[in-house]
Design an enzyme around this catalytic site. Sequence first.
Site, PDB file in Angstrom:
ATOM      1  N   GLU A 198       6.260 -12.440   0.155  1.00 17.02           N
ATOM      2  CA  GLU A 198       6.414 -11.397  -0.856  1.00 17.02           C
ATOM      3  C   GLU A 198       7.684 -10.598  -0.572  1.00 17.02           C
ATOM      4  OE1 GLU A 198       2.522  -9.217  -1.078  1.00 17.02           O
ATOM      5  OE2 GLU A 198       1.904 -10.837   0.232  1.00 17.02           O
ATOM      6  N   ASP A 250      -0.270 -10.005   7.944  1.00 16.24           N
ATOM      7  CA  ASP A 250      -0.286  -9.204   6.718  1.00 16.24           C
ATOM      8  C   ASP A 250       0.776  -8.133   6.964  1.00 16.24           C
ATOM      9  OD1 ASP A 250      -0.837  -8.045   4.338  1.00 16.24           O
ATOM     10  OD2 ASP A 250      -2.993  -7.810   4.659  1.00 16.24           O
ATOM     11  N   ARG A 271       0.812  -1.215   0.000  1.00 13.92           N
ATOM     12  CA  ARG A 271       0.000   0.000   0.000  1.00 13.92           C
ATOM     13  C   ARG A 271       0.847   1.268   0.000  1.00 13.92           C
ATOM     14  NH1 ARG A 271      -2.320  -3.994   2.465  1.00 13.92           N
ATOM     15  NH2 ARG A 271      -4.522  -4.418   2.003  1.00 13.92           N
ATOM     16  N   HIS A 303      -0.804  -2.436  -4.459  1.00 13.48           N
ATOM     17  CA  HIS A 303      -0.194  -3.235  -5.531  1.00 13.48           C
ATOM     18  C   HIS A 303      -0.195  -2.536  -6.896  1.00 13.48           C
ATOM     19  CE1 HIS A 303       0.267  -6.284  -2.627  1.00 13.48           C
ATOM     20  NE2 HIS A 303      -0.857  -6.949  -2.789  1.00 13.48           N
ATOM     21  N   HIS A 313       3.276 -12.629  -5.875  1.00  5.97           N
ATOM     22  CA  HIS A 313       2.218 -12.870  -4.889  1.00  5.97           C
ATOM     23  C   HIS A 313       1.803 -14.331  -4.854  1.00  5.97           C
ATOM     24  CE1 HIS A 313      -1.034 -11.839  -2.218  1.00  5.97           C
ATOM     25  NE2 HIS A 313      -0.709 -10.569  -2.278  1.00  5.97           N
ATOM     26  N   VAL A 314       2.777 -15.228  -4.854  1.00  8.43           N
ATOM     27  CA  VAL A 314       2.437 -16.658  -4.769  1.00  8.43           C
ATOM     28  C   VAL A 314       1.923 -16.977  -3.369  1.00  8.43           C
ATOM     29  CG1 VAL A 314       4.807 -17.331  -4.145  1.00  8.43           C
ATOM     30  CG2 VAL A 314       3.272 -19.007  -5.180  1.00  8.43           C
ATOM     31  N   TYR A 315       0.869 -17.784  -3.308  1.00  6.90           N
ATOM     32  CA  TYR A 315       0.381 -18.324  -2.033  1.00  6.90           C
ATOM     33  C   TYR A 315       0.801 -19.787  -1.972  1.00  6.90           C
ATOM     34  CZ  TYR A 315      -3.124 -14.509  -1.772  1.00  6.90           C
ATOM     35  OH  TYR A 315      -3.776 -13.296  -1.715  1.00  6.90           O
TER      36      TYR A 315
HETATM   37  C1  G6D Z   1      -1.454  -8.295  -0.009  1.00  7.44           C
HETATM   38  O1  G6D Z   1      -1.042  -6.994   1.977  1.00  7.44           O
HETATM   39  C2  G6D Z   1      -1.976  -7.348   0.984  1.00  7.44           C
HETATM   40  C3  G6D Z   1      -3.227  -7.905   1.539  1.00  7.44           C
HETATM   41  O2  G6D Z   1      -3.752  -7.028   2.486  1.00  7.44           O
HETATM   42  C4  G6D Z   1      -4.180  -8.112   0.405  1.00  7.44           C
HETATM   43  O3  G6D Z   1      -5.440  -8.461   0.856  1.00  7.44           O
HETATM   44  C5  G6D Z   1      -3.608  -9.145  -0.520  1.00  7.44           C
HETATM   45  O4  G6D Z   1      -2.385  -8.672  -0.999  1.00  7.44           O
HETATM   46  C6  G6D Z   1      -4.500  -9.499  -1.670  1.00  7.44           C
HETATM   47  O5  G6D Z   1      -0.493  -9.125   0.362  1.00  7.44           O
END
Ligand code: G6D
Length: 349
Positions: A313, A250, A78, A104, A178-180
Amino acid sequence: MKRLKLSKKNFGETAVLYSLTNDADVTMTVTDLGARIVDLIVPVDGKSRNIVLGFDSAKEYLDKDMYFGATIGRVAGRIKNGSFAIDTQNYQLPVDPKNGHTLHGGLDSFEAKMWASETKETDNSLSVIFTYTSPDGENGFPGEVKATVTYTLTNDNEWIIDYYADTDKPTLYNPTNHVYFNLSGDVTQSVDQHELFVDADRIAVVDSDTTVTGELRSVIDTPFDFRNSGKMNQVFQTTYEQNQLVNGLDHPFMLNHVGFEKPQAIITAPEKDLSVEMYTDRPAVVIFTAQFGEEGPELRGNKLVNHGGITLETQVSPGAVEFEGFGDIVLYPKTPYQSRTIYKIKEVQ
Ligand code: G6D
């Protein structure tokens, strides 16, 4: 005998899916839509396990995306109120009307673009090289940025991400992926039983809207101390205000070391049959635990449970444009951006 295998097929919506398989039979699939990782399939005890969250088609990414596996840019995280200054020039980005910030890189950023792609093969690795030119002024950011992201799968079971970019005007640049991960391979299982190690003495404290407050806080005597490994539960089950504000992690973790000699973070599956080590030259890692609650989408036929994934990340911490000590994300012409992150898959049994 050489078994490295690379193939390409249609993923719908004009996107393509590349499938890369190494000599150990690890398969990574990636798509040019958002320069994303879609699958990371690892053989464990004779069975295939997909350890990253993803969808079956480009259309699903467009309809339900929560940045799954995507390249994030120009700026990950952010930017508070969408405003920043470079040297003496002030800039205002479009903001999300729900909270007044820019997340993002703003709407329809890198994750939504169709990247140009080409492949490369060596004796020990397969790569897909993605490129995208972000025009001057895109999403409010100055400068034309030529971005390259290269994904490599090696025979050492490493997924290497190489970032490169240059700009023709001073701008901000702080990309990530942004891999989970969910190392159980089952998205109906929370990651609460995963083990996490993070070599970080400090986190950046966040507010209830997940912007950083500017405070860097020691993890000592808090549930965010993962310097000696711990189960994710140690966060989820506490009344620690930083957990309760955002329902999990987060948070930016400020790394104690950078480089490729030893990992900065490790996640281990509940059965301890697999782990992923993270190596990076970035100074921070934002760890997000997919607290989507009921909003979790259907992924490959299963509804994603709350805390059904964990991101690593790598980046400069959000807040860099506001606070001293958070790092620098200004990119100037003639001094290209370059960085590397490696996720290494290990069988631990
Ligand atoms: C990120 O930090 C943000 C989260 O708050 C968000 O919801 C996500 O991306 C989709 O990692």
